[in-house]
Design a protein around this motif. Structure first.
Motif, PDB file in Angstrom:
ATOM      1  N   THR A  81       5.360   1.493  -4.097  1.00 36.23           N
ATOM      2  CA  THR A  81       5.742   2.880  -4.320  1.00 36.23           C
ATOM      3  C   THR A  81       4.890   3.518  -5.409  1.00 36.23           C
ATOM      4  OG1 THR A  81       8.001   2.365  -3.676  1.00 36.23           O
ATOM      5  CG2 THR A  81       7.674   4.400  -4.890  1.00 36.23           C
ATOM      6  N   GLU A  82       4.715   2.807  -6.516  1.00 38.04           N
ATOM      7  CA  GLU A  82       3.923   3.327  -7.632  1.00 38.04           C
ATOM      8  C   GLU A  82       2.476   3.587  -7.207  1.00 38.04           C
ATOM      9  OE1 GLU A  82       1.940   1.430 -11.596  1.00 38.04           O
ATOM     10  OE2 GLU A  82       3.992   0.840 -11.147  1.00 38.04           O
ATOM     11  N   LYS A  83       1.887   2.645  -6.489  1.00 29.45           N
ATOM     12  CA  LYS A  83       0.487   2.788  -6.058  1.00 29.45           C
ATOM     13  C   LYS A  83       0.340   3.869  -4.990  1.00 29.45           C
ATOM     14  CE  LYS A  83      -1.518  -0.535  -8.400  1.00 29.45           C
ATOM     15  NZ  LYS A  83      -2.739  -0.388  -9.179  1.00 29.45           N
ATOM     16  N   ALA A  84       1.255   3.927  -4.049  1.00 26.63           N
ATOM     17  CA  ALA A  84       1.149   4.873  -2.936  1.00 26.63           C
ATOM     18  C   ALA A  84       1.343   6.316  -3.408  1.00 26.63           C
ATOM     19  CB  ALA A  84       2.162   4.529  -1.851  1.00 26.63           C
ATOM     20  N   GLN A  85       2.130   6.537  -4.447  1.00 28.74           N
ATOM     21  CA  GLN A  85       2.318   7.887  -4.968  1.00 28.74           C
ATOM     22  C   GLN A  85       1.004   8.480  -5.475  1.00 28.74           C
ATOM     23  OE1 GLN A  85       4.813  10.008  -4.870  1.00 28.74           O
ATOM     24  NE2 GLN A  85       6.276   8.585  -3.986  1.00 28.74           N
ATOM     25  N   LYS A  86       0.075   7.630  -5.886  1.00 27.88           N
ATOM     26  CA  LYS A  86      -1.210   8.097  -6.413  1.00 27.88           C
ATOM     27  C   LYS A  86      -2.122   8.644  -5.323  1.00 27.88           C
ATOM     28  CE  LYS A  86      -1.017   5.055 -10.363  1.00 27.88           C
ATOM     29  NZ  LYS A  86      -1.626   3.946 -11.083  1.00 27.88           N
ATOM     30  N   ARG A 119       4.636  12.019   4.399  1.00 29.97           N
ATOM     31  CA  ARG A 119       5.372  10.766   4.174  1.00 29.97           C
ATOM     32  C   ARG A 119       4.448   9.578   4.397  1.00 29.97           C
ATOM     33  NH1 ARG A 119       8.103   9.179   9.617  1.00 29.97           N
ATOM     34  NH2 ARG A 119       6.995  10.610  10.957  1.00 29.97           N
ATOM     35  N   ILE A 120       4.856   8.433   3.852  1.00 27.91           N
ATOM     36  CA  ILE A 120       4.084   7.197   3.958  1.00 27.91           C
ATOM     37  C   ILE A 120       5.014   6.095   4.420  1.00 27.91           C
ATOM     38  CG2 ILE A 120       2.759   5.473   2.691  1.00 27.91           C
ATOM     39  CD1 ILE A 120       1.942   7.712   0.758  1.00 27.91           C
ATOM     40  N   HIS A 121       4.544   5.295   5.365  1.00 26.77           N
ATOM     41  CA  HIS A 121       5.302   4.153   5.859  1.00 26.77           C
ATOM     42  C   HIS A 121       4.427   2.918   5.687  1.00 26.77           C
ATOM     43  CE1 HIS A 121       7.663   2.138   9.362  1.00 26.77           C
ATOM     44  NE2 HIS A 121       7.957   1.632   8.189  1.00 26.77           N
ATOM     45  N   VAL A 122       4.948   1.909   4.995  1.00 27.20           N
ATOM     46  CA  VAL A 122       4.227   0.658   4.768  1.00 27.20           C
ATOM     47  C   VAL A 122       4.999  -0.459   5.473  1.00 27.20           C
ATOM     48  CG1 VAL A 122       3.357  -0.953   3.039  1.00 27.20           C
ATOM     49  CG2 VAL A 122       3.408   1.501   2.534  1.00 27.20           C
ATOM     50  N   VAL A 123       4.269  -1.231   6.293  1.00 28.50           N
ATOM     51  CA  VAL A 123       4.873  -2.341   7.031  1.00 28.50           C
ATOM     52  C   VAL A 123       4.207  -3.624   6.561  1.00 28.50           C
ATOM     53  CG1 VAL A 123       5.326  -3.329   9.293  1.00 28.50           C
ATOM     54  CG2 VAL A 123       5.243  -0.846   9.021  1.00 28.50           C
ATOM     55  N   VAL A 124       5.036  -4.600   6.161  1.00 26.53           N
ATOM     56  CA  VAL A 124       4.524  -5.876   5.668  1.00 26.53           C
ATOM     57  C   VAL A 124       5.016  -6.983   6.586  1.00 26.53           C
ATOM     58  CG1 VAL A 124       4.423  -7.426   3.691  1.00 26.53           C
ATOM     59  CG2 VAL A 124       4.705  -4.986   3.318  1.00 26.53           C
ATOM     60  N   VAL A 135       0.094   6.925   7.092  1.00 25.99           N
ATOM     61  CA  VAL A 135       0.258   8.137   6.291  1.00 25.99           C
ATOM     62  C   VAL A 135       0.311   9.323   7.238  1.00 25.99           C
ATOM     63  CG1 VAL A 135      -0.768   9.615   4.532  1.00 25.99           C
ATOM     64  CG2 VAL A 135      -0.913   7.144   4.302  1.00 25.99           C
ATOM     65  N   HIS A 136       1.379  10.099   7.124  1.00 24.88           N
ATOM     66  CA  HIS A 136       1.560  11.292   7.940  1.00 24.88           C
ATOM     67  C   HIS A 136       1.179  12.504   7.102  1.00 24.88           C
ATOM     68  CE1 HIS A 136       3.694   9.060  11.071  1.00 24.88           C
ATOM     69  NE2 HIS A 136       4.209   8.378  10.065  1.00 24.88           N
ATOM     70  N   VAL A 137       0.295  13.349   7.652  1.00 23.05           N
ATOM     71  CA  VAL A 137      -0.198  14.527   6.954  1.00 23.05           C
ATOM     72  C   VAL A 137       0.389  15.757   7.634  1.00 23.05           C
ATOM     73  CG1 VAL A 137      -2.288  15.749   6.230  1.00 23.05           C
ATOM     74  CG2 VAL A 137      -2.299  13.271   6.395  1.00 23.05           C
ATOM     75  N   ASP A 138       0.641  16.816   6.858  1.00 23.18           N
ATOM     76  CA  ASP A 138       1.248  18.043   7.380  1.00 23.18           C
ATOM     77  C   ASP A 138       0.473  18.652   8.534  1.00 23.18           C
ATOM     78  OD1 ASP A 138       3.382  17.919   5.680  1.00 23.18           O
ATOM     79  OD2 ASP A 138       2.492  19.253   4.175  1.00 23.18           O
ATOM     80  N   SER A 139      -0.838  18.458   8.572  1.00 23.77           N
ATOM     81  CA  SER A 139      -1.656  19.048   9.633  1.00 23.77           C
ATOM     82  C   SER A 139      -1.440  18.359  10.975  1.00 23.77           C
ATOM     83  CB  SER A 139      -3.131  18.970   9.258  1.00 23.77           C
ATOM     84  OG  SER A 139      -3.546  17.617   9.182  1.00 23.77           O
ATOM     85  N   GLY A 140      -0.647  17.296  10.999  1.00 27.61           N
ATOM     86  CA  GLY A 140      -0.369  16.583  12.237  1.00 27.61           C
ATOM     87  C   GLY A 140      -1.128  15.276  12.353  1.00 27.61           C
ATOM     88  N   ALA A 141      -2.052  15.033  11.459  1.00 28.95           N
ATOM     89  CA  ALA A 141      -2.838  13.800  11.505  1.00 28.95           C
ATOM     90  C   ALA A 141      -1.996  12.617  11.047  1.00 28.95           C
ATOM     91  CB  ALA A 141      -4.065  13.936  10.609  1.00 28.95           C
ATOM     92  N   ASP A 188      -3.792  -3.417  -2.777  1.00 26.21           N
ATOM     93  CA  ASP A 188      -4.877  -2.727  -3.473  1.00 26.21           C
ATOM     94  C   ASP A 188      -6.025  -2.390  -2.522  1.00 26.21           C
ATOM     95  OD1 ASP A 188      -3.450  -2.839  -5.827  1.00 26.21           O
ATOM     96  OD2 ASP A 188      -4.520  -4.598  -6.602  1.00 26.21           O
ATOM     97  N   LEU A 189      -6.433  -3.342  -1.698  1.00 26.86           N
ATOM     98  CA  LEU A 189      -7.506  -3.086  -0.735  1.00 26.86           C
ATOM     99  C   LEU A 189      -7.068  -2.080   0.325  1.00 26.86           C
ATOM    100  CD1 LEU A 189      -8.940  -6.685  -0.333  1.00 26.86           C
ATOM    101  CD2 LEU A 189     -10.025  -4.737  -1.460  1.00 26.86           C
ATOM    102  N   LEU A 190      -5.826  -2.151   0.715  1.00 24.60           N
ATOM    103  CA  LEU A 190      -5.286  -1.207   1.683  1.00 24.60           C
ATOM    104  C   LEU A 190      -5.323   0.223   1.132  1.00 24.60           C
ATOM    105  CD1 LEU A 190      -3.701  -0.922   4.404  1.00 24.60           C
ATOM    106  CD2 LEU A 190      -1.649  -1.093   3.027  1.00 24.60           C
ATOM    107  N   LEU A 191      -4.978   0.379  -0.127  1.00 22.53           N
ATOM    108  CA  LEU A 191      -5.001   1.694  -0.752  1.00 22.53           C
ATOM    109  C   LEU A 191      -6.420   2.243  -0.856  1.00 22.53           C
ATOM    110  CD1 LEU A 191      -2.254   1.158  -3.422  1.00 22.53           C
ATOM    111  CD2 LEU A 191      -2.184   2.776  -1.540  1.00 22.53           C
ATOM    112  N   GLU A 192      -7.392   1.380  -1.104  1.00 22.70           N
ATOM    113  CA  GLU A 192      -8.788   1.826  -1.132  1.00 22.70           C
ATOM    114  C   GLU A 192      -9.214   2.350   0.238  1.00 22.70           C
ATOM    115  OE1 GLU A 192     -11.427  -1.168  -2.628  1.00 22.70           O
ATOM    116  OE2 GLU A 192     -10.251  -1.436  -4.450  1.00 22.70           O
TER     117      GLU A 192
END
Length: 140
Positions: free
Chosen positions: A27-32, A42-47, A60-66, A82-86
């Motif tokens: 949560t902390e990393k994804a907010q950045k 919104r963001i959905h993370v599946v582990v 990651v869902h973007v308002d533009s529909g992407a 960390d690599l996923l966030l990059e």
């Protein structure tokens, strides 16, 4: 969505439970990610396989529909996140740039230093303008 507003982040685990410490780390990393794109809805993370060589997927869902998706498989959970966030940062930057330059004409005219802009004197000899084509056609 403004920069100070929190993005809804959903963390789902397949086959095992996620600890609160892992949940807060994601949560902390994804907010950045808001720094790279200001229209994340919104963001959905599946582990999968949380404790042994986890597969982590971020949607990651973007308002533009992407919908942007990135996946990572590593030996440790934190390194996978960390690599996923990059990866996701690169995708968000690219999508944001694409959205910025969608309207507004030629990208060459957007250059601040004038590089990439051309005038009538810089045309290649093989290039023929509309006026030249009409004159040549009329002279025949």
């Amino acid at each position: 969505m403004s920069a100070n507003q929190e993005i809804p982040i959903e963390l789902t685990s397949r086959h095992e439970s996620v600890t609160e410490r892992m949940r807060s780390y994601v949560t902390e990393k994804a907010q950045k990610l808001q720094r790279f794109h200001n229209r994340i809805s919104r963001i959905h993370v599946v582990v999968d396989g949380v404790h042994r060589e986890p597969n982590v997927e971020m949607i990651v869902h973007v308002d533009s529909g992407a919908t942007l998706v990135a996946k990572e498989h590593q030996e440790h959970f934190k390194s996978a996140v960390d690599l996923l966030l990059e990866k996701m940062e690169r995708q968000l930057k690219k999508d944001n740039e694409k959205r910025k330059h969608h309207k507004g004409g030629d990208a060459a005219s957007d250059d601040q230093d004038g590089v990439g802009t051309r005038d009538a004197n810089d045309r290649d000899e093989a290039e023929e303008t509309y006026d030249d084509a009409v004159r040549n056609d009329l002279s025949r």
